[in-house]
Design an enzyme around this catalytic site. Structure first.
Site, PDB file in Angstrom:
ATOM      1  CG  HIS A  53      -0.289   0.636   2.421  1.00  0.00           C
ATOM      2  ND1 HIS A  53       0.375  -1.049   3.101  1.00  0.00           N
ATOM      3  CD2 HIS A  53      -0.309   1.261   3.636  1.00  0.00           C
ATOM      4  CE1 HIS A  53       1.243  -0.995   4.342  1.00  0.00           C
ATOM      5  NE2 HIS A  53       0.689   0.068   4.500  1.00  0.00           N
ATOM      6  CG  HIS A  55       0.183   4.466   4.944  1.00  0.00           C
ATOM      7  ND1 HIS A  55      -0.434   3.303   6.225  1.00  0.00           N
ATOM      8  CD2 HIS A  55      -0.525   5.469   4.109  1.00  0.00           C
ATOM      9  CE1 HIS A  55      -2.714   4.086   5.488  1.00  0.00           C
ATOM     10  NE2 HIS A  55      -1.973   5.290   4.925  1.00  0.00           N
ATOM     11  CG  ASP A  57       4.909   2.976   7.088  1.00  0.00           C
ATOM     12  OD1 ASP A  57       4.225   2.858   6.876  1.00  0.00           O
ATOM     13  OD2 ASP A  57       4.998   2.209   8.627  1.00  0.00           O
ATOM     14  CG  HIS A  58       4.355  -0.377   3.877  1.00  0.00           C
ATOM     15  ND1 HIS A  58       4.384  -1.204   4.556  1.00  0.00           N
ATOM     16  CD2 HIS A  58       3.716   0.479   5.518  1.00  0.00           C
ATOM     17  CE1 HIS A  58       3.620  -1.153   5.742  1.00  0.00           C
ATOM     18  NE2 HIS A  58       3.467  -0.270   6.204  1.00  0.00           N
ATOM     19  CG  HIS A 110      -3.978   0.065   7.135  1.00  0.00           C
ATOM     20  ND1 HIS A 110      -3.903   0.641   8.247  1.00  0.00           N
ATOM     21  CD2 HIS A 110      -2.398   0.205   6.551  1.00  0.00           C
ATOM     22  CE1 HIS A 110      -2.511   0.970   8.102  1.00  0.00           C
ATOM     23  NE2 HIS A 110      -2.265   0.801   7.331  1.00  0.00           N
ATOM     24  CG  ASP A 127       0.702  -1.598   8.437  1.00  0.00           C
ATOM     25  OD1 ASP A 127       1.399  -2.629   8.041  1.00  0.00           O
ATOM     26  OD2 ASP A 127       0.725  -0.063   7.973  1.00  0.00           O
ATOM     27  CG  HIS A 165       3.996  -1.876  11.680  1.00  0.00           C
ATOM     28  ND1 HIS A 165       5.035  -1.391  11.277  1.00  0.00           N
ATOM     29  CD2 HIS A 165       3.334  -1.825  10.647  1.00  0.00           C
ATOM     30  CE1 HIS A 165       4.676  -0.060  10.861  1.00  0.00           C
ATOM     31  NE2 HIS A 165       3.567  -0.585  10.080  1.00  0.00           N
TER      32      HIS A 165
END
Length: 251
Positions: A53, A55, A57-58, A110, A127, A165
């Site tokens: 996805h 975001h 942090d990915h 998410h 996530d 995570h």
């Protein structure tokens, strides 16, 4: 194949899956440098990046990885096109990498465009599902997230869940407050506390284990409904999920 987890940012994991020929796929690179270091250390050659996805942090590591490997294909859902994805995937797509088939599942919740990758026994679910928990719902609905997790629940017990995570301890502490008498949750909480005291990873987990300790996979359970003070009636399982998610959001 062999799996390597790379700790990144504050609590992220980036995954490398590699074969005996030292070829690998990179999953959800939120940072580039830890990935590049791991590739050098293990003498691996990447053949693809897989994004679940959009975001940051990915995906934030994608540009620097592309600089080092300019011809590397970057797979992801439509929402990752502006973050470096060069090959867009949709529900029920299949890609062939490392002489293996990777099935693509759409799992909105998410984010609306979130996807996961399954190449038995490995599941890269971003996530969507965590050990003892699930992702927050930012763009989708509770019903969508519940249905996405139900897709995962249909996979075999031996499925190795490679989520993104290190949330296991917090998730188990929440589960324990909801259902303190559940012996599987209590026992695993003690085990995970010992691991985290030593700063050791709790992942990957297995779907078989998650069926025993993850409340978000138990929304059909009568005893759990009792703990949530849900009276017997016409309430649907996704509504049980919604109550759990709401309580976890405030935990």
């Amino acid at each position: 194949m062999n799996l390597i987890s790379i700790a990144a940012l504050s609590d992220n994991y980036i995954w490398l899956l590699h074969d005996v020929q030292h070829r690998c796929v990179i999953v959800d690179p939120g940072e580039a440098e830890p990935v590049l270091q791991a590739l050098r250390k293990h003498q691996l050659t990447p053949v693809a990046v897989l994004l679940t996805h959009h975001h940051s942090d990915h995906v934030a590591g994608v540009p620097d990885i592309q600089k080092t490997y300019p011809d590397l294909p970057i797979y992801g859902p439509e929402e990752t096109a502006q973050h470096g994805a060069t090959r867009i995937l949709r529900d029920a797509d299949h890609i062939q990498l490392l002489n293996s088939d990777f099935s693509v599942f759409s799992v909105p919740g998410h984010t609306l465009g979130h996807i996961l990758y399954y190449s038995a026994p490995y599941l890269f679910c971003g996530d969507t599902l965590f050990s003892a928990g699930c992702g927050r719902i930012f763009e989708g609905t509770n019903k969508q997230m519940y249905e996405s997790i139900e897709k995962i629940s249909k996979l075999p017990d031996e499925t190795r869940i490679c989520c993104a995570h290190e949330y296991t301890l917090s998730n188990l502490e929440f589960a324990h407050t909801i259902w303190p008498e559940e012996c599987n949750i209590t026992a695993y909480l003690s085990e995970i506390r010992l691991l985290r005291d030593k700063s050791q990873s709790t992942l990957p987990t297995t779907l078989g284990l998650e069926r025993k300790i993850n409340l978000f996979l138990m929304c059909h359970n009568t005893d759990l409904k009792g703990k949530l003070k849900i009276k017997h009636g016409n309430i649907e399982d996704w509504q049980v999920f919604a109550q759990l998610r709401s309580k976890k959001d405030c935990f």
